[in-house]
Design a protein around this motif. Structure first.
Motif, short mmCIF file in Angstrom:
data_model
loop_
_atom_site.label_atom_id
_atom_site.label_comp_id
_atom_site.label_asym_id
_atom_site.label_seq_id
_atom_site.Cartn_x
_atom_site.Cartn_y
_atom_site.Cartn_z
N SER A 287 0.82 -1.22 0.00
CA SER A 287 0.00 0.00 0.00
C SER A 287 0.85 1.26 0.00
N SER B 244 -11.29 -1.60 -0.91
CA SER B 244 -9.86 -1.74 -1.23
C SER B 244 -9.71 -2.36 -2.61
N SER C 189 -9.27 -6.01 -2.45
CA SER C 189 -10.35 -6.86 -1.93
C SER C 189 -10.68 -7.91 -2.99
#
Length: 340
Positions: free
Chosen positions: A185, A265, A268
């Motif tokens: 991230s 996200s 996800s």
């Protein structure tokens, strides 16, 4: 609904699991930390939200792990090898298994607290004064370490080498999983990471499933159950928690009211599966209108199927346990996270 499944399951194991880590959370050292954390009120430090979650969200997801460990302990019952220790049982659960459930909760809580450490380099002025945010980080490190140290001390007191080995390896898995999440991230191009569903499953196992799977197995080891029963408990913990993660990943795409307000996200499950169906180049072009595209694509239905597939595997593992209200509660937990 989920909260009803949890409260019914709590009755079966003898007391609300929200009391489980309370002994540690109410200790002098931690209440001193809590007093310090109040200095962060008015800032946007995530440690505040984590702390609020312990108070307000204990009915939902926070205590799920300890509850499952207690339920699977009760579902398996006493083993023939452990007849001499049955006087040590309360509500069909050994005291060592209750300690293990508490240890599992403490480890999970410690990592939640550690996840609330902010990257000082990415702060905006509206987040709060720099010195407060640095102070918040110090408190997150200290309080997370304190909880983890308590868990490790209690783990040693169980005096079972295999259980220590299992839970230690689960802590290692968590560290690896969270490191992987954070290293991804923080990269500029994290939007376009080429992550397939098999890689996604590996990462989710480390950061979400390993602790529960290995704790369920360890609970069977404490009662001296066979290797086969230990493996079934591991399988239930693994697949139920994978279903649980898929269920939460799916919420922004299946809830009627989610429109554009619910954050999701790009790592996800529906996003990862959508990317696989679409192909790499088209995925990069679609990033701007992504949420609607995922809702309309095959990623959501495929993620629902995957959620139910893990749920079915968790239910299949339960078949090896004798019928009981604890086994029924474990099945209800699966039904709650596979219903859409």
């Amino acid at each position: 609904p989920w909260s009803q499944v949890v409260s019914e399951a709590e009755k079966i194991v003898g007391y609300p699991t929200s009391f489980m880590s309370l002994r540690c959370l109410l200790s002098d050292e931690l209440s001193n930390i809590a007093m310090q954390v109040r200095k962060l009120v008015g800032t946007k430090h995530p440690l505040l939200d984590t702390a609020r979650g312990f108070v307000y969200d204990s009915r939902n997801n926070l205590q799920m792990r300890g509850l499952v460990v207690l339920l699977i302990s009760k579902a398996a019952g006493p083993s023939t090898a452990e007849l001499s220790f049955q006087h040590n049982m309360v509500s069909g659960i050994y005291s060592s298994q209750r300690s293990l459930a508490e240890i599992t909760e403490l480890i999970h809580t410690a990592f939640l607290v550690h996840r609330g450490i902010v990257n000082i380099g990415e702060l905006k002025s509206c987040d709060g004064p720099l010195k407060d945010m640095q102070f918040g980080n110090k408190m997150a490190v200290l309080s997370g370490d304190f909880l983890l140290a308590n868990a490790c001390t209690s783990l040693a007191q169980l005096q079972n080498t295999k259980v220590v080995e299992l839970i230690s390896s689960a802590i290692g898995d968590l560290v690896q999983g969270i490191y992987y999440e954070n290293s991804k991230s923080s990269e500029e191009n994290c939007l376009t990471d080429d992550i397939g569903i098999s890689t996604w499953k590996e990462q989710v196992f480390l950061s979400h499933s390993a602790l529960l799977a290995k704790s369920c197995q360890a609970a069977m080891e404490l009662a001296k159950h066979s290797a086969e029963i230990q493996d079934m408990a591991f399988q239930y913990g693994k697949h139920m928690s994978m279903s649980h993660k898929l269920h939460s990943d799916l919420q922004p795409f299946v809830k009627e009211s989610s429109s554009d307000t619910m954050a999701f996200s790009l790592n996800s499950a529906p996003a990862v599966l959508h990317q696989e169906f679409l192909g790499r180049e088209a995925w990069i072009k679609q990033i701007r209108e992504l949420q609607e595209a995922i809702k309309a694509g095959k990623g959501v239905t495929s993620a629902i199927d995957l959620c139910r597939c893990h749920g079915n595997r968790a239910l299949a593992a339960l078949e090896r346990f004798p019928p009981s209200e604890a086994r029924a509660a474990l099945a209800n937990i699966v039904y709650a996270v596979t219903r859409f």
